[in-house]
Each structure stands twice: as C-alpha cells, then as structure tokens.
Design a protein around this motif. Structure first.
Motif, PDB file in Angstrom:
ATOM      1  N   LEU A 150       0.861  -1.180   0.000  1.00  0.00           N
ATOM      2  CA  LEU A 150       0.000   0.000   0.000  1.00  0.00           C
ATOM      3  C   LEU A 150       0.900   1.234   0.000  1.00  0.00           C
ATOM      4  O   LEU A 150       1.603   1.500   0.974  1.00  0.00           O
ATOM      5  CB  LEU A 150      -0.917  -0.001   1.217  1.00  0.00           C
ATOM      6  CG  LEU A 150      -1.914   1.147   1.337  1.00  0.00           C
ATOM      7  CD1 LEU A 150      -2.758   1.278   0.077  1.00  0.00           C
ATOM      8  CD2 LEU A 150      -2.808   0.958   2.563  1.00  0.00           C
ATOM      9  N   ASN A 182       1.283   5.287  -0.333  1.00  0.00           N
ATOM     10  CA  ASN A 182       0.499   6.510  -0.162  1.00  0.00           C
ATOM     11  C   ASN A 182       1.307   7.512   0.642  1.00  0.00           C
ATOM     12  O   ASN A 182       2.399   7.202   1.130  1.00  0.00           O
ATOM     13  CB  ASN A 182      -0.802   6.204   0.582  1.00  0.00           C
ATOM     14  CG  ASN A 182      -0.548   5.715   2.003  1.00  0.00           C
ATOM     15  OD1 ASN A 182      -0.121   4.574   2.201  1.00  0.00           O
ATOM     16  ND2 ASN A 182      -0.799   6.571   2.979  1.00  0.00           N
ATOM     17  N   SER A 216      -4.070  10.026   4.105  1.00  0.00           N
ATOM     18  CA  SER A 216      -4.758   9.684   2.854  1.00  0.00           C
ATOM     19  C   SER A 216      -5.835   8.628   3.056  1.00  0.00           C
ATOM     20  O   SER A 216      -6.501   8.245   2.093  1.00  0.00           O
ATOM     21  CB  SER A 216      -3.752   9.188   1.808  1.00  0.00           C
ATOM     22  OG  SER A 216      -2.828  10.186   1.471  1.00  0.00           O
ATOM     23  N   SER A 270      -5.113   5.524   4.659  1.00  0.00           N
ATOM     24  CA  SER A 270      -4.504   4.198   4.538  1.00  0.00           C
ATOM     25  C   SER A 270      -4.924   3.265   5.673  1.00  0.00           C
ATOM     26  O   SER A 270      -5.054   2.050   5.459  1.00  0.00           O
ATOM     27  CB  SER A 270      -2.976   4.328   4.508  1.00  0.00           C
ATOM     28  OG  SER A 270      -2.501   4.990   5.664  1.00  0.00           O
ATOM     29  N   LEU A 281      -8.359   1.977   4.701  1.00  0.00           N
ATOM     30  CA  LEU A 281      -8.278   1.064   3.560  1.00  0.00           C
ATOM     31  C   LEU A 281      -7.677  -0.273   3.988  1.00  0.00           C
ATOM     32  O   LEU A 281      -8.131  -1.339   3.548  1.00  0.00           O
ATOM     33  CB  LEU A 281      -7.447   1.678   2.438  1.00  0.00           C
ATOM     34  CG  LEU A 281      -7.268   0.808   1.186  1.00  0.00           C
ATOM     35  CD1 LEU A 281      -8.610   0.385   0.607  1.00  0.00           C
ATOM     36  CD2 LEU A 281      -6.438   1.535   0.128  1.00  0.00           C
ATOM     37  N   THR A 282      -6.658  -0.228   4.849  1.00  0.00           N
ATOM     38  CA  THR A 282      -6.065  -1.471   5.355  1.00  0.00           C
ATOM     39  C   THR A 282      -7.110  -2.290   6.101  1.00  0.00           C
ATOM     40  O   THR A 282      -7.186  -3.515   5.962  1.00  0.00           O
ATOM     41  CB  THR A 282      -4.877  -1.161   6.284  1.00  0.00           C
ATOM     42  OG1 THR A 282      -3.910  -0.388   5.577  1.00  0.00           O
ATOM     43  CG2 THR A 282      -4.219  -2.439   6.775  1.00  0.00           C
ATOM     44  N   ARG A 303       1.628  -0.879   4.798  1.00  0.00           N
ATOM     45  CA  ARG A 303       1.901   0.452   4.276  1.00  0.00           C
ATOM     46  C   ARG A 303       3.403   0.700   4.292  1.00  0.00           C
ATOM     47  O   ARG A 303       4.100   0.238   5.186  1.00  0.00           O
ATOM     48  CB  ARG A 303       1.189   1.505   5.122  1.00  0.00           C
ATOM     49  CG  ARG A 303      -0.313   1.519   4.925  1.00  0.00           C
ATOM     50  CD  ARG A 303      -1.003   2.217   6.072  1.00  0.00           C
ATOM     51  NE  ARG A 303      -1.024   1.374   7.260  1.00  0.00           N
ATOM     52  CZ  ARG A 303      -1.536   1.740   8.421  1.00  0.00           C
ATOM     53  NH1 ARG A 303      -2.033   2.938   8.568  1.00  0.00           N
ATOM     54  NH2 ARG A 303      -1.535   0.914   9.445  1.00  0.00           N
ATOM     55  N   ILE A 361      -1.000  -1.183  -4.418  1.00  0.00           N
ATOM     56  CA  ILE A 361      -2.125  -0.259  -4.491  1.00  0.00           C
ATOM     57  C   ILE A 361      -1.612   1.143  -4.195  1.00  0.00           C
ATOM     58  O   ILE A 361      -0.932   1.361  -3.181  1.00  0.00           O
ATOM     59  CB  ILE A 361      -3.218  -0.633  -3.472  1.00  0.00           C
ATOM     60  CG1 ILE A 361      -3.857  -1.971  -3.827  1.00  0.00           C
ATOM     61  CG2 ILE A 361      -4.293   0.455  -3.413  1.00  0.00           C
ATOM     62  CD1 ILE A 361      -4.874  -2.453  -2.814  1.00  0.00           C
ATOM     63  N   LEU A 402      -2.746   4.708  -3.153  1.00  0.00           N
ATOM     64  CA  LEU A 402      -3.864   5.422  -2.550  1.00  0.00           C
ATOM     65  C   LEU A 402      -3.591   6.918  -2.654  1.00  0.00           C
ATOM     66  O   LEU A 402      -2.591   7.413  -2.132  1.00  0.00           O
ATOM     67  CB  LEU A 402      -4.022   5.013  -1.088  1.00  0.00           C
ATOM     68  CG  LEU A 402      -5.105   5.729  -0.279  1.00  0.00           C
ATOM     69  CD1 LEU A 402      -6.480   5.509  -0.892  1.00  0.00           C
ATOM     70  CD2 LEU A 402      -5.079   5.261   1.169  1.00  0.00           C
ATOM     71  N   ARG A 428      -5.146  10.897  -2.360  1.00  0.00           N
ATOM     72  CA  ARG A 428      -6.158  11.819  -1.878  1.00  0.00           C
ATOM     73  C   ARG A 428      -5.869  13.188  -2.468  1.00  0.00           C
ATOM     74  O   ARG A 428      -4.702  13.540  -2.678  1.00  0.00           O
ATOM     75  CB  ARG A 428      -6.126  11.889  -0.352  1.00  0.00           C
ATOM     76  CG  ARG A 428      -7.205  12.779   0.259  1.00  0.00           C
ATOM     77  CD  ARG A 428      -7.069  12.828   1.776  1.00  0.00           C
ATOM     78  NE  ARG A 428      -8.151  13.597   2.382  1.00  0.00           N
ATOM     79  CZ  ARG A 428      -8.240  13.860   3.691  1.00  0.00           C
ATOM     80  NH1 ARG A 428      -7.318  13.409   4.510  1.00  0.00           N
ATOM     81  NH2 ARG A 428      -9.251  14.562   4.151  1.00  0.00           N
TER      82      ARG A 428
END
Length: 280
Positions: free
Chosen positions: A82, A84, A88, A90, A93-94, A205, A227, A229, A231
């Motif tokens: 991940l 980012n 943002s 994270s 999302l995790t 992350r 991924i 991420l 913002r």
C-alpha cells in the motif's frame, strides 16, 4: 550521494615507476568494497579524489548492472504493498482490505505494522560489506561493532577467495530467505488468529519507510501487487495541519522545515515521488 570513502594506503609500485617525480606515488592505491543491494539495478558510480585543498577531481566512472535478488524461499503469502502519503486514509483502507478472507492484516487501528519493512532493513544492514566483513575482519570498537557503522570495508586480498565470494552473495541470499521466513511466519500466526486457512496476501503500508524495502520486495516476491492510494492534495494538506493542531505534535515533515510554505513544497515533492513510483 557519497557511497563510500577510502583512504590512500595501498602500495602501487607501478604508479611510482610511471610517475617518478611525484612524492608518495608508490602509496597512492586504494581498495574498497561497495554493497550494491540497496542501489537501483542500473548503477553508475563516480570515483572522485579529494585533494589537499578540498577540491574534488573525478578519476573515473564505474558502470554496472545489478541482478535482482533471489532466494530459495518459496512464499505462500505474497505482499500487497500500500503506497500513499500521510493522511490519505490508509488505515481505513487497510482495515477494509483485511475483511477479505484471502487478505491478512494485523490490528490496523491499534498498530501500524511494518513487519516486511523491518526485516528488509535488517537484510540491508547485515548484507552490507561493512557488516558481514566484520565476521572475519572484526574491529571491536563499540557494542554495535557487528554493523560496521558505515566504516570503509575492504577485502583482505584482490585474489578471489571462495569464502569471501560466499559472504558477498550466497550468504546474502540465505539471509534474504531467513527474513522472508520471519515475515511469513508472523502473518501465518495472524491468519490463524483470524481463522484464515490459506491467505494469499498480507497488506502493509510503506509510507515513512525507505524506498529500499519496497524495491527489494518486488525482487523477492514475483507476484507482488501494489495499491496506490491518492487523496486530493489540498484535502491531504488540510488534514495534516488539522492533525498537528489537534495532537499538539508536529508531524509529516513539518518539523523539518521553517514555515508552512516550505512544508507545502516538501509535500509537493513527495507527491511527485508518488507519481514516479506509480510510473515504475
């Protein structure tokens, strides 16, 4: 970046013959061992001499290509990276990704696990010649002597030595396998705790850690997925400022610059880095 410094302390009688009028020409040689694991695959090293007046002269250029790092470890769980910047989303999302039965995460709202990054940094430290050469050319100068503390490291001889070749290659690959095993064992424990029998991915992350961990994970795990991420930059900046005010703690790099404007430029540079990573 200065990768390594070397002293002028190797005898070069051939140079003394070629330049008989130059004092100390006989002792102008140098020898240094440079670790390339943390470098990009396409390598270009400039060899520069520092003169007595502090000026620098380029002596030559070393160009090389580093092979990707491989190990004998056969992973059952692949990384889901991940990527980012801060603030943002994270963590959320995790948490969402962890609801999938084939994706394992560990207490994303309580901790910020960096298991893979941790073991990749262990790999980077112990695979550097400054560290592994301490096993045979030990300089026990402090309690962290085994790391080498960025000291210039040299092989004892230019003659090929099977042991030295093993230290510089095979042992690094075996160390990588050990680190991968530690990562997988951790996430297998977490999966068992969650009742997940056969997870395919673990999510981590990489914000705030070195680029090395992300780069080397792609080399060690052939089925890595990533991924990005993103913002809105304006929302993210507002969230950073608000978070710092709310907690009373200056974070996200704001503590490293003099004012908010410099911080905005700094975040912009980080955003450019995010874009470059996506292109790669």
């Amino acid at each position: 970046n200065v990768v390594q410094r070397a002293r002028i302390n190797v005898n070069r009688p051939d140079v003394a013959v070629a330049y008989p009028g130059v004092p100390e020409a006989e002792h102008c040689g140098f020898r240094v061992t440079v670790g390339v694991l943390s470098m990009e695959p396409e390598i270009q090293l400039f060899v520069r001499a520092v003169l007595q007046d502090g000026s620098r002269v380029t002596v030559g250029v070393v160009q090389a290509r580093r092979h990707p790092l491989h190990s004998s470890f056969q992973p059952k769980i692949q990384p889901l990276i991940l990527t980012n910047l801060g603030r943002s989303g994270s963590t959320w999302l995790t948490r969402l990704l962890g609801q999938h039965p084939q994706i394992v995460t560990y207490r994303s709202f309580e901790y910020e696990p960096r298991v893979a990054s941790y073991w990749m940094e262990v790999l980077r430290s112990l695979s550097d010649p400054a560290s592994y050469l301490q096993s045979v050319l030990a300089e026990v100068h402090d309690r962290y002597w085994w790391l080498g503390n960025d000291r210039a490291s040299t092989f004892p001889s230019m003659v090929p030595d099977p042991v030295m070749l093993w230290l510089g290659r095979n042992s690094v690959e075996e160390l990588a396998a050990f680190c991968q095993n530690m990562i997988e064992t951790f996430y297998m424990q977490v999966a068992a705790m969650h009742g997940q029998a056969t997870p395919n991915y673990f999510v981590e992350r990489y914000y705030g850690t070195s680029a090395f961990a992300r780069m080397i994970m792609w080399e060690l795990y052939p089925h890595t997925r990533e991924i990005f991420l993103v913002r809105d930059l304006r929302d993210m900046l507002c969230s950073m400022f608000a978070f710092n005010r709310k907690t009373g703690i200056t974070m996200f790099g704001r503590e490293q610059v003099s004012d908010d404007q410099d911080f905005v430029y700094r975040v912009g540079e980080a955003y450019s880095g995010l874009l470059q990573s996506w292109k790669e």
